[in-house]
Motif scaffolding. Sequence first.
Motif, PDB file in Angstrom:
ATOM      1  N   GLU A 252      12.851  14.265 -37.050  1.00 17.00           N
ATOM      2  CA  GLU A 252      12.510  15.556 -37.650  1.00 17.00           C
ATOM      3  C   GLU A 252      11.119  15.520 -38.268  1.00 17.00           C
ATOM      4  OE1 GLU A 252      17.230  16.170 -38.318  1.00 17.00           O
ATOM      5  OE2 GLU A 252      15.976  16.483 -40.084  1.00 17.00           O
ATOM      6  N   PRO A 253      10.196  16.302 -37.699  1.00 17.37           N
ATOM      7  CA  PRO A 253       8.814  16.309 -38.170  1.00 17.37           C
ATOM      8  C   PRO A 253       8.619  17.255 -39.353  1.00 17.37           C
ATOM      9  CG  PRO A 253       9.029  17.714 -36.247  1.00 17.37           C
ATOM     10  CD  PRO A 253      10.402  17.172 -36.532  1.00 17.37           C
ATOM     11  N   TYR A 254       7.663  16.913 -40.212  1.00 18.98           N
ATOM     12  CA  TYR A 254       7.305  17.799 -41.323  1.00 18.98           C
ATOM     13  C   TYR A 254       5.793  17.772 -41.466  1.00 18.98           C
ATOM     14  CZ  TYR A 254       6.892  19.656 -46.083  1.00 18.98           C
ATOM     15  OH  TYR A 254       6.539  20.385 -47.186  1.00 18.98           O
ATOM     16  N   MET A 255       5.172  18.934 -41.362  1.00 17.89           N
ATOM     17  CA  MET A 255       3.715  19.096 -41.493  1.00 17.89           C
ATOM     18  C   MET A 255       2.961  18.142 -40.562  1.00 17.89           C
ATOM     19  SD  MET A 255       3.065  19.903 -45.497  1.00 17.89           S
ATOM     20  CE  MET A 255       3.245  21.620 -46.006  1.00 17.89           C
ATOM     21  N   MET A 256       3.453  18.082 -39.337  1.00 19.11           N
ATOM     22  CA  MET A 256       2.904  17.109 -38.395  1.00 19.11           C
ATOM     23  C   MET A 256       1.811  17.685 -37.500  1.00 19.11           C
ATOM     24  SD  MET A 256       4.155  13.974 -38.355  1.00 19.11           S
ATOM     25  CE  MET A 256       4.352  13.391 -36.675  1.00 19.11           C
ATOM     26  N   ASP A 257       1.719  19.023 -37.434  1.00 16.55           N
ATOM     27  CA  ASP A 257       0.887  19.626 -36.394  1.00 16.55           C
ATOM     28  C   ASP A 257      -0.511  19.018 -36.265  1.00 16.55           C
ATOM     29  OD1 ASP A 257       2.963  21.104 -35.659  1.00 16.55           O
ATOM     30  OD2 ASP A 257       2.281  23.011 -36.523  1.00 16.55           O
ATOM     31  N   GLU A 305       5.966  11.101 -28.632  1.00 14.08           N
ATOM     32  CA  GLU A 305       5.436  12.478 -28.685  1.00 14.08           C
ATOM     33  C   GLU A 305       4.794  12.756 -30.049  1.00 14.08           C
ATOM     34  OE1 GLU A 305       8.448  15.434 -27.750  1.00 14.08           O
ATOM     35  OE2 GLU A 305       7.390  16.911 -28.993  1.00 14.08           O
ATOM     36  N   TYR A 306       5.450  12.320 -31.112  1.00 12.41           N
ATOM     37  CA  TYR A 306       4.947  12.671 -32.442  1.00 12.41           C
ATOM     38  C   TYR A 306       3.889  11.712 -32.982  1.00 12.41           C
ATOM     39  CZ  TYR A 306       8.283  16.464 -32.944  1.00 12.41           C
ATOM     40  OH  TYR A 306       8.967  17.634 -32.783  1.00 12.41           O
ATOM     41  N   LEU A 307       3.892  10.479 -32.500  1.00  9.50           N
ATOM     42  CA  LEU A 307       2.951   9.516 -33.104  1.00  9.50           C
ATOM     43  C   LEU A 307       1.692   9.280 -32.275  1.00  9.50           C
ATOM     44  CD1 LEU A 307       5.330   6.841 -34.685  1.00  9.50           C
ATOM     45  CD2 LEU A 307       4.435   8.958 -35.674  1.00  9.50           C
ATOM     46  N   SER A 308       1.713   9.658 -31.014  1.00  8.32           N
ATOM     47  CA  SER A 308       0.526   9.449 -30.178  1.00  8.32           C
ATOM     48  C   SER A 308      -0.654  10.253 -30.720  1.00  8.32           C
ATOM     49  CB  SER A 308       0.815   9.886 -28.734  1.00  8.32           C
ATOM     50  OG  SER A 308       1.807   9.074 -28.189  1.00  8.32           O
ATOM     51  N   GLY A 309      -1.832   9.635 -30.648  1.00 11.88           N
ATOM     52  CA  GLY A 309      -3.053  10.333 -31.009  1.00 11.88           C
ATOM     53  C   GLY A 309      -3.321  10.427 -32.513  1.00 11.88           C
ATOM     54  N   ARG A 310      -2.471   9.791 -33.320  1.00  8.95           N
ATOM     55  CA  ARG A 310      -2.689   9.841 -34.784  1.00  8.95           C
ATOM     56  C   ARG A 310      -3.659   8.736 -35.184  1.00  8.95           C
ATOM     57  NH1 ARG A 310      -0.214  14.787 -35.675  1.00  8.95           N
ATOM     58  NH2 ARG A 310       1.741  14.782 -34.474  1.00  8.95           N
ATOM     59  N   LYS A 311      -4.296   8.928 -36.326  1.00 11.10           N
ATOM     60  CA  LYS A 311      -5.234   7.897 -36.791  1.00 11.10           C
ATOM     61  C   LYS A 311      -4.499   6.648 -37.265  1.00 11.10           C
ATOM     62  CE  LYS A 311      -9.441  10.284 -38.107  1.00 11.10           C
ATOM     63  NZ  LYS A 311     -10.054  11.045 -39.211  1.00 11.10           N
TER      64      LYS A 311
END
Lengths: 385, 312
Positions: A252-257, A305-311
């Motif tokens: 469940e994501p929160y403020m992830m956009d 999906e949710y963690l790719s491309g994050r710093k």
Amino acid sequence: MSLKKVLTGNHAVSYGATSARVQVISAYPITPQTTIVELLSEIVAEGKLDAIFVNVESEHSAMSACIGASAAGARAFTATSAQGLALMHEMLHWAAGARLPIVMANVNRAMAPPWSIWTDQNDSLAQRDTGWMQFYTESNQEAYDYVILAYKVAEQVLLPTMLVLDAFVLSHTSEPVEIYDQEKVDEFLPPYEPKFVIEPGKPLGYGALAKPDTYMEFRYKMQRSMERAVKVIEEETKKFNDMFNRNYGLVEPYMMDDADYVIVTSGAMTSTARAAVHELREEGNKVGLLKMKTFRPFPFEKVREYLSGRKKVAVLDRNISFGHHGIFYEEIKSAMYQVEPKVPIHGYILGLGGRDVTKKDIKEIYEDLQKREELSEIVWKGVKL
Amino acid sequence: MIMRNWTVPMEENLLKGHVACQGCLGALSMRLMLKGLGTNVAVVIPACCWTIISGDVLYHALKVPVFHTAFETAAITATGVKAGLTMRGKGDTTVLAWAGDGGTFDIGLQAISGAAERNEDIIYAVYDNEAYMNTGIQRSSATPYGAWTTTTPAKRPEDKPKKDIVEILAAHRVPYVATVTPAYPEDFLRKVEKAKKIKGFRFFHILSPCPPGWKMPSDYSVQAARLAVQTKVFPLLEIENGEKYTINYEYPKDVPLEEYLKLQGRFKHLFKTPEKIEHIKEQVKKRWDYLLMRHKLTHGTTDNIVRKVFYK
């Protein structure tokens, strides 16, 4: 009409089992689980739930009774914590290997010695490889909901399911919980109709000796069912969300956009982290939160999906695999290994044995994460050295 | 014990093709048990020889369903099966837990005590071959004094008496405890048929000689079981509600204990230490006298004990 009740997490679980119309309950007392089965025994005694309650002499037997009952085709339920769960270990393998859709609530409690009755995840995560599905809940409402959802999924993929809630933070803390109309729950979760069941007149053997030419296929099928479970959980969660107005998912994501930095949590500390992330956002930080609801089957795709491309990503673990790292950290890092470009992931160990995890802790972790360069160094948060 | 006009159901619920050793009384015991119980039965088997005997995952040698479970859980898994069947409207099915002596006297005792104390509505039967035979003859707490096993070698044989499982169960005040052996099949069947009609926890202690484990030819096992009864090493009895004791049979002639011991290679070394044989004799007599006393307390007399020569 559904009904709002102010319930502890444990009692929410008892109501969940009641709504799910469990037929056989077997349990042994252990703090902080006990009030789950206390209330259930009362509900059964009052005739509000048509079930047999077996008061056994150990958790090992509680799980074995559930195994027998489930093998005979009944919906079986138990609850435990820590040492109790560890004592069940052998039978957890048995329940999964026998493909029995038993549901168990485990109230996360730290393992002894030294004795502790407070929350951490080493008890449930140590059962990782037994073939049980595991859901980590954040609120009392989730604890109630996931008993129902757990049966719905378990009875389709024929694997047992553990829902996990934190000692005291959830188990003994009251929150408003919506209890649904029985009719609606029945519509979502019809009676269990097992395909294979112990029945006189059907002379089948269950769990007999499998030689090397047959054993491996049993394990292959368990893994395939676990893989299929990811889809089943997604589908059933969607149905559940639509029917009961919830917003659950594998994760469940929160403020992830647009988040550059992500904090990954599980269990009740997620609420604290959510509040911290909210405040950090208000201060202009591009940070998001990812809650790991499902641990087994592991939600590889969703995590990528949710963690790719994050710093950078900080994984918070209220557990430790001695000689390695936090367990969610290990698994998330392994899921992200082949993802390009590489996302630096850092693991934080905190809150063991029920030590408080505060908003301040989460914010400090966020500060630390931004500065941290090294890969995979274990970071202890809040340990007194 | 009624010897005349007893009938044996023709129906065979143990099929050919099971993989018991030659002369295994564990197999004969199951055959008799299921003749007595019929097929409205569900069987729970923990780790024991019967894990193998009933067939691997591709075969099944019984006409009743079998659920295999972990070593120490026969009594509680059977309890769960009974609860599950009851909730599905099949509460009239007899649930039989069928375990070896290791799974009963040792590792399974806790769950048995729990199920017995709660008076769960199951039949628990131990086919007792007096050691861990399936793993290759290691001593259990059912191994008798003086016996050789691979973990009590002849130079230092078993030096503790056999655990008195029957008294342990009787102390739980369960409705029915019986000792049987397939060497007295009419007694065996009568007790099974009686137990079938009783509600609550019923316990069968079956002496089940094991030719490889007892170091004797496979055609000796029935004779060994019969001599165990005749020498009073294994008295045939019933204990109801933990208080009503009945000795079912006394062989009318004195048979020296040596007749029983000499049949079995596991006692061979004992003949070099006659004092140990004397010690066993004393223990057997003590136990027999105690049972006579309990029988008399129950029946007011010991004259009603059957004392006829049925078999040689």
